[in-house]
Design a protein around this motif. Structure first.
Motif, PDB file in Angstrom:
ATOM      1  N   SER A  44       1.405  -1.257   4.241  1.00 21.35           N
ATOM      2  CA  SER A  44       1.251   0.195   4.373  1.00 21.35           C
ATOM      3  C   SER A  44       1.509   0.908   3.058  1.00 21.35           C
ATOM      4  CB  SER A  44       2.211   0.718   5.448  1.00 21.35           C
ATOM      5  OG  SER A  44       3.556   0.385   5.127  1.00 21.35           O
ATOM      6  N   GLU A  45       2.228   0.255   2.110  1.00 19.59           N
ATOM      7  CA  GLU A  45       2.462   0.847   0.796  1.00 19.59           C
ATOM      8  C   GLU A  45       1.355   0.510  -0.191  1.00 19.59           C
ATOM      9  OE1 GLU A  45       4.683  -1.196   2.285  1.00 19.59           O
ATOM     10  OE2 GLU A  45       5.981   0.349   3.158  1.00 19.59           O
ATOM     11  N   GLY A  46       0.377  -0.309   0.226  1.00 20.16           N
ATOM     12  CA  GLY A  46      -0.730  -0.654  -0.647  1.00 20.16           C
ATOM     13  C   GLY A  46      -0.526  -1.914  -1.449  1.00 20.16           C
ATOM     14  N   ARG A  47       0.499  -2.714  -1.130  1.00 29.48           N
ATOM     15  CA  ARG A  47       0.736  -3.974  -1.835  1.00 29.48           C
ATOM     16  C   ARG A  47       0.068  -5.131  -1.089  1.00 29.48           C
ATOM     17  NH1 ARG A  47       5.892  -1.572  -1.966  1.00 29.48           N
ATOM     18  NH2 ARG A  47       6.580  -2.915  -0.257  1.00 29.48           N
TER      19      ARG A  47
ATOM     20  N   MET B 246      -2.729  -2.211   6.383  1.00 29.41           N
ATOM     21  CA  MET B 246      -1.956  -2.093   7.611  1.00 29.41           C
ATOM     22  C   MET B 246      -1.103  -0.826   7.587  1.00 29.41           C
ATOM     23  SD  MET B 246      -0.835  -6.023   8.429  1.00 29.41           S
ATOM     24  CE  MET B 246       0.092  -6.254   6.908  1.00 29.41           C
ATOM     25  N   LYS B 247      -0.821  -0.327   8.778  1.00 35.17           N
ATOM     26  CA  LYS B 247       0.029   0.845   8.943  1.00 35.17           C
ATOM     27  C   LYS B 247       1.131   0.506   9.941  1.00 35.17           C
ATOM     28  CE  LYS B 247      -3.937   3.926   8.358  1.00 35.17           C
ATOM     29  NZ  LYS B 247      -4.768   4.981   9.014  1.00 35.17           N
ATOM     30  N   PRO B 248       2.269   1.203   9.864  1.00 36.24           N
ATOM     31  CA  PRO B 248       3.317   0.960  10.869  1.00 36.24           C
ATOM     32  C   PRO B 248       2.793   1.248  12.268  1.00 36.24           C
ATOM     33  CG  PRO B 248       4.164   2.261   9.033  1.00 36.24           C
ATOM     34  CD  PRO B 248       2.680   2.184   8.849  1.00 36.24           C
TER      35      PRO B 248
ATOM     36  N   ALA C 291      -1.371   7.321  -6.493  1.00 31.94           N
ATOM     37  CA  ALA C 291      -1.600   5.926  -6.099  1.00 31.94           C
ATOM     38  C   ALA C 291      -2.997   5.786  -5.499  1.00 31.94           C
ATOM     39  CB  ALA C 291      -0.553   5.481  -5.087  1.00 31.94           C
ATOM     40  N   PRO C 292      -3.698   4.672  -5.792  1.00 32.25           N
ATOM     41  CA  PRO C 292      -5.025   4.461  -5.182  1.00 32.25           C
ATOM     42  C   PRO C 292      -4.914   4.376  -3.656  1.00 32.25           C
ATOM     43  CG  PRO C 292      -4.648   2.924  -6.991  1.00 32.25           C
ATOM     44  CD  PRO C 292      -3.340   3.578  -6.710  1.00 32.25           C
TER      45      PRO C 292
END
Length: 895
Positions: free
Chosen positions: A280-283, A349-351, A815-816
Motif C-alpha cells: 500500500s506504500e508503493g514498495r 495492494m491496499k489495507p 511519490a509515484p
C-alpha cells in the motif's frame, strides 16, 4: 491456465494439406502423396487416445451385419462400435439425469453461451471425452462386417466410407443381420485465421466432434489455412481449432448438419502478461500469490508467486481482458486490477476494510436477525461476505476486499433496503442503517395430498398504487422461497388487497387473493394436466438435439414453455391447466429451420401423449449464377416461410436475416440443394460477400425487394447474383513507403501486409473507411459509392503519431502513484482542428513508475485531463507538439 498437451505435433509430421477424415483409427496402409490424409487415434508414442476396454471373459459377444448404400452392399467401409459413458464429452456437457438438468448450476451453465465451448476446449485439448471404441473392422467385398470381442450392452455403430457415412445408436451386443445404410455424408470445410487480422494459420489442427456420439475427427489446415473433414454422418458438430503458439478455440452452433458447410475458425496468439506487486506504500511485495482470471472464462484461474523484487509473469495467455488480484499472507492487504496482455501491470495492494454498525427500525429499536449481503466483494475462492445482526442489532463484516460495495438488507416483516457504499471515502463512526417495518403474509405451501412443499418461490403482487419508498430496493413482485416445512413469510409495502403468485415447475400456476397483512394462508398446488411424448425423425429414430415449445393458444401474449428431449427423444410438460395447446419441435438445419407441431386439447388432470415426427419434406434445387449466366460458387442459400404461412399461435417467426456462415453452399457449378421444406411457400435468400442478390433478375419464383418467393412445384431455379463494386487503394507512410495496415469498412478489419487493399463494397452511398497501422494515426476516409461503379481511392498517406509518457504523482508527497487507477483523456487545443482524431480515454492502472504511455497522439499541441478513477478532482495539463513526457500531480481524495 490449463496445461496444454501439444499432441497435434505428432500429426504435423505426417504432412500438411487438406484432410478428409472418416475415423480415428489407423488405416491398413500409409497415405500416398496424392491420397487424402485420415487422422488416427495414435499419439507420438503410438498409444491410443481413444479409450478402449481391455478384453476379458465377458468380452465375447459380436455384432454382424452389412453396409449398403442406394446401389447395394459397399466394400471397404470402416465400421466401429463405441459407447458414450460418464466420462465422455456429450455425457459431461449434456447430462441425462432430469434432476441435474433442472439444477441451478445447470441453468447457469446453459445461460452462458461460452460455457459449452470452454468445457469442450478443455476436454479436446487433453484428448479426453472421446467415446471409447470397443471394436473396429472393414466391410468385405459383399459389404458384410463382424465386430468381435464386445461386452454386453448397447453400442453405437459407425460406418464411414469414401462416399458416405452413417451412425446407428443402441445396437445390442450379440445382434446379427444389422443393416447400416450409408447416407450422403457431410463435409465440414473452412479456414483457420488470426482473430483480429484475419491472417490464415497454416498447419492448424481442427478437431470436429460429433456431439451426441462424442467421436473426434481431425484435419490439418493447408498453406492457405483451409481444412476439410468428411464424409461424416449427419448430426450436430463442435469445431475446435488449435496450433502451437495460439490459444485453442471452439465454435459451436445449434445446427443439425445434413449438408456441407464452410466455417471460419478464429485463433488468438498466446502472449505474456507481466508486472509487479506493490504494498500500500508503493514498495515491491515479494512472496505474494498473484491470481489471474479471464473476464470471459471465469472458471479458468491461474496463480503465480511474486519474486524478491515483487515481479510476476504469466506466459501463454490469450489477448483478452483479465482481472488480477493478490492478498498479503496475513490477509491485511488486498489489491485487484484489470489488464490486457502484453501489458506490464502494477498491482497495488491496499489495507482491507471492515464494516460494523447497528440496524434499527424507524423508532430506533435494534433489529435482530437482519441479513446483510455485501455485493461485489467476491474474488477468486472468496464469495461476497454476509452478516446477520445480533440481539442488539449489531453486525461486523470483513475483510472487504474492494473499496466499493452494495449492501442489501433484508429481514422478515421489514422492507428490503439497498445502498451503495464507497469505503475509500472518509466516514465518521459506524455504518448504521434504518429499516421500515412492513406488513407481511405468512402461510404454508402444500400439494393436493397436504404434503408441505419446500423450495417453492412465492411472490406477493405489489399493492395497487402503492408508492415506492425512496432508497429502498423494491420490485413489482416480492419473492421468497418456502422453507423445509413449506412455510413462507413474504413482506408487502403497505396493507390492502393483493395476490400470492406461484409458478413452480411440475405444478399449475396459482394466483390466490390475500389481504396484507394476514397469517395462516394455505396455498394448495395441483399437479394439473400434462403433455408427454417423443420426438423422432422420418425413419422413426429418436431425436434429442431439438428445441421443444408448448404454446397456450388462448394466451398468445404468453411466452411458451420450453424443454429438451432426453436421449430416447422423450419429453414432458407438467402442471398445465385445461385448454387448447400446441406442442412444437424445431431443429436448425443448414439453410432452414425444420419444424413439426401437434395440437392437444387438455382437460383437468389429464395426461396426454403425442409423437412429433419430422417428415423429410420436399427438396428443391437450382443454380447460383451471375448476370452473364456463369455459375457462382460458394453462395449461401437460405429458405424461410412467409408471414402468411406462420402458425397462428406464434407471435414471431424465424427471421430471414440469417447470420454470416448460415445457409447451404452452392458448388463449383453453382448447384445447390435445399431440403426439408414443409411449408407451401418459402422465401429464398442468396448471399456472397463479393456479390449482391438480385431477385428481380432471378428465375423460378416471384421476386420482391430482397427475396424470391418459391411455391410448391417450382423448377429450374436460377438465383442471380450481381458483382458488387470494389474498393481499392494503396496505404503508404509519409515518405511514400508501402505500409502494412488493417482496413475496416462495415465488418471486421482485414490485414493487408503490403498496404494494397481490394474489398467488395457491401452497400452503395456514403461510407467511411478506417485504416490503422502501428505507430501512425488512424486514417478515416469518407467516400460515396455509386451503384455498379468501382471506387479507387488511390494513394492514402498516413501521418505518424507520437507516444507521450504521462507520469502521475501524489500532490503532497511527490511519490509515484504506481498501481493507482486513473482516467486520462486527450483534448484538441486551438488552433488545432477538431478533425484531428484523438485516441479514446485511458481508463486503467498506472505502471510501477506511476505512469502510462498515451499512444496515437497527434504531433500538435493538446491538453490532457487526469483524475483518479474514483474521484471527480481533475487536473488539466498542456502537452506541446514536441513534448514526450509530462508529469501530473493529483491530490489524495481521502485527505
Amino acid at each position: 491456465m490449463r496445461a496444454r498437451t501439444w499432441w497435434w505435433a505428432a500429426v504435423l509430421v505426417l504432412g500438411l494439406g487438406m484432410a478428409v477424415v472418416s475415423s480415428r483409427a489407423p488405416r491398413a496402409h500409409a497415405p500416398s502423396s496424392n491420397e487424402h490424409f485420415r487422422a488416427t487415434d495414435t499419439g507420438p508414442s503410438g498409444t491410443r487416445f481413444t479409450k478402449q476396454l481391455a478384453t476379458n471373459a465377458e468380452s465375447s459377444l459380436r455384432i454382424t451385419g452389412v453396409v449398403r448404400d442406394a446401389r447395394g452392399p459397399v466394400a471397404g467401409v470402416q465400421v466401429s462400435a463405441s459407447r458414450v459413458d460418464a466420462d465422455t464429452l456429450s455425457a459431461r456437457l449434456f447430462p441425462e439425469d432430469p434432476l441435474a438438468m433442472q439444477s441451478d448450476a445447470w441453468m447457469l451453465r446453459q445461460a452462458d453461451p461460452s460455457y459449452l465451448e470452454q468445457e469442450s476446449v478443455r476436454l479436446v485439448e487433453t484428448r479426453e471425452g472421446a467415446a471409447p471404441e470397443f471394436a473396429r473392422t472393414a466391410t468385405a467385398a459383399d459389404g458384410s462386417f463382424a465386430l468381435e470381442g464386445l461386452p454386453p450392452g448397447a453400442f453405437s455403430l459407425w460406418a464411414i466410407g469414401d462416399t458416405g457415412a452413417t451412425v446407428q445408436p443402441d445396437v445390442q451386443a450379440g445382434s446379427d443381420g444389422v443393416t447400416l445404410t450409408l447416407e450422403e455424408g457431410v463435409f465440414i470445410s473452412g479456414m483457420v485465421v488470426e482473430q483480429y487480422r484475419l491472417v490464415p494459420i497454416p498447419g492448424a489442427l481442427v478437431t470436429v466432434v460429433h456431439e451426441a456420439g462424442s467421436r473426434y475427427f481431425d484435419a490439418l489446415a493447408d498453406a492457405r489455412g483451409r481444412f476439410r473433414v468428411g464424409p461424416l454422418p449427419p448430426g450436430r458438430y463442435l469445431k475446435v481449432a488449435s496450433a502451437k503458439g495460439w490459444v485453442t478455440t471452439a465454435r459451436r452452433e445449434e445446427v443439425w448438419l445434413d449438408a456441407n458447410v464452410d466455417v471460419m475458425l478464429y485463433l488468438q496468439p498466446q502472449l505474456r502478461l507481466e508486472g509487479v506487486v506493490l504494498t500500500s506504500e508503493g514498495r515491491p511485495a515479494s512472496g505474494v500469490n498473484v491470481h489471474l482470471v479471464s473476464q470471459v472464462d471465469s472458471d479458468d484461474t491461474r496463480t503465480t508467486r511474486s519474486d524478491g523484487r515483487g515481479r510476476f509473469v504469466f506466459d501463454a495467455v490469450p489477448q483478452t481482458e483479465y482481472e488480477l488480484w493478490a492478498r498479503s499472507e496475513d490477509e491485511t492487504a488486498f489489491g485487484a486490477t484489470l489488464a490486457i496482455p502484453p501489458d506490464s501491470v502494477a498491482l497495488r495492494m491496499k489495507p482491507v476494510l471492515f464494516m460494523e454498525g447497528t440496524v434499527r427500525d424507524e423508532q430506533g429499536t435494534p433489529l435482530k436477525g437482519v441479513h446483510l449481503d455485501f455485493q461485489g466483494q467476491g474474488q477468486g475462492d472468496r464469495t461476497s461476505p454476509t452478516a446477520v445482526t445480533d440481539e442488539a442489532g449489531r453486525y461486523r463484516v470483513g475483510p472487504l476486499l474492494k473499496s466499493g460495495t452494495r449492501v442489501r438488507l433484508r429481514g422478515e416483516h421489514l422492507l428490503d433496503a439497498l445502498e451503495d457504499i464507497e469505503l475509500s471515502m472518509p466516514h465518521a463512526g459506524p455504518w448504521d442503517f434504518t429499516l421500515r417495518r412492513a406488513p407481511s403474509v405468512e402461510g404454508l405451501v402444500v400439494d393436493t395430498e397436504g404434503t408441505p412443499l419446500p423450495g417453492i418461490e412465492v411472490k406477493l403482487e405489489r399493492s395497487q398504487g402503492a408508492p415506492k419508498a425512496t432508497g429502498y430496493f423494491r420490485s413489482d413482485l416480492d419473492a421468497v422461497r418456502s422453507d423445509d416445512a413449506g412455510r413462507f413469510v413474504v413482506d408487502g409495502e403497505e396493507g390492502g388487497a393483493s395476490h400470492i403468485l406461484i409458478d413452480a415447475p411440475g405444478f399449475r400456476a396459482v394466483k390466490q387473493a390475500v389481504v396484507i397483512p394476514s397469517a395462516g394462508i394455505r396455498v394448495v398446488l395441483e399437479r394439473g394436466a400434462s403433455v408427454s411424448g417423443t420426438v423422432v425423425d422420418a425413419k422413426g429414430q429418436p431425436m434429442r438435439l431439438v428445441d421443444l415449445q408448448l404454446w397456450d393458444t388462448a394466451s398468445r401474449s404468453e411466452t411458451p414453455r420450453t424443454t429438451s428431449p432426453d436421449k430416447a427423444g422423450a419429453f414432458s410438460f407438467q402442471g398445465l391447466k385445461a385448454g387448447h395447446y400446441v406442442v412444437e419441435a424445431h431443429v436448425q438445419r443448414p439453410g432452414i429451420q425444420h419444424a413439426v407441431s401437434q395440437t392437444v386439447d387438455l382437460e383437468e388432470r389429464t395426461q396426454a401423449r403425442v409423437t412429433l415426427r419430422f417428415e423429410e419434406g420436399r427438396t428443391i434445387q437450382g443454380r447460383t449464377i451471375d448476370t452473364e449466366g456463369q455459375p457462382v460458387a460458394g453462395v449461401r442459400v437460405q429458405a424461410c416461410p412467409t408471414l402468411e404461412d406462420l402458425s397462428a399461435w406464434r407471435t414471431t417467426g424465424p427471421s430471414c436475416r440469417f447470420p454470416a456462415g448460415d445457409g447451404v453452399l452452392s458448388g463449383a457449378d453453382g448447384h445447390f440443394i435445399l431440403k426439408h421444406l414443409t411449408a407451401p411457400r418459402h422465401q429464398l435468400i442468396a448471399r456472397k460477400d463479393s456479390h449482391g442478390f438480385a431477385p428481380a433478375r432471378s428465375r423460378g419464383g416471384t421476386p420482391d425487394l430482397e427475396t424470391l418467393l418459391v411455391t410448391t412445384g417450382e423448377e429450374d431455379l436460377q438465383l442471380v447474383l450481381e458483382r458488387r463494386p470494389r474498393l481499392r487503394g494503396q496505404v503508404v507512410s509519409e515518405e511514400g513507403a508501402p505500409l502494412p495496415c488493417s482496413v475496416g469498412l462495415w465488418g471486421p478489419s482485414a490485414h493487408f501486409p503490403d498496404g494494397t487493399f481490394d474489398l467488395p463494397l457491401p452497400v452503395d452511398g456514403y461510407q467511411r473507411l478506417v485504416v490503422s497501422a502501428k505507430g501512425f494515426l488512424d486514417l478515416w476516409h469518407d467516400f460515396n459509392a455509386s451503384p455498379g461503379q468501382d471506387v479507387d481511392l488511390g494513394v492514402l498517406r498516413m501521418a505518424r503519431g507520437r507516444t507521450v509518457r504521462v507520469l502521475v504523482q501524489d500532490e503532497r508527497t511527490r511519490a509515484p502513484l504506481a498501481g493507482v487507477d486513473v482516467v486520462i483523456a486527450a483534448h484538441n487545443e486551438p488552433p488545432a482542428s477538431d478533425r484531428i482524431r484523438l485516441p479514446s480515454p485511458f481508463e486503467g492502472t498506472l505502471d510501477e513508475e506511476g505512469g502510462t504511455d498515451m499512444d496515437g497522439l497527434p504531433r500538435a499541441r493538446i491538453s490532457l485531463s487526469v483524475r483518479r478513477a474514483q474521484s471527480m478532482i481533475v487536473q488539466e495539463v498542456t502537452v506541446e507538439a514536441n513534448q514526450e513526457t509530462v508529469t501530473v500531480r493529483l491530490p489524495d481524495p481521502s485527505r
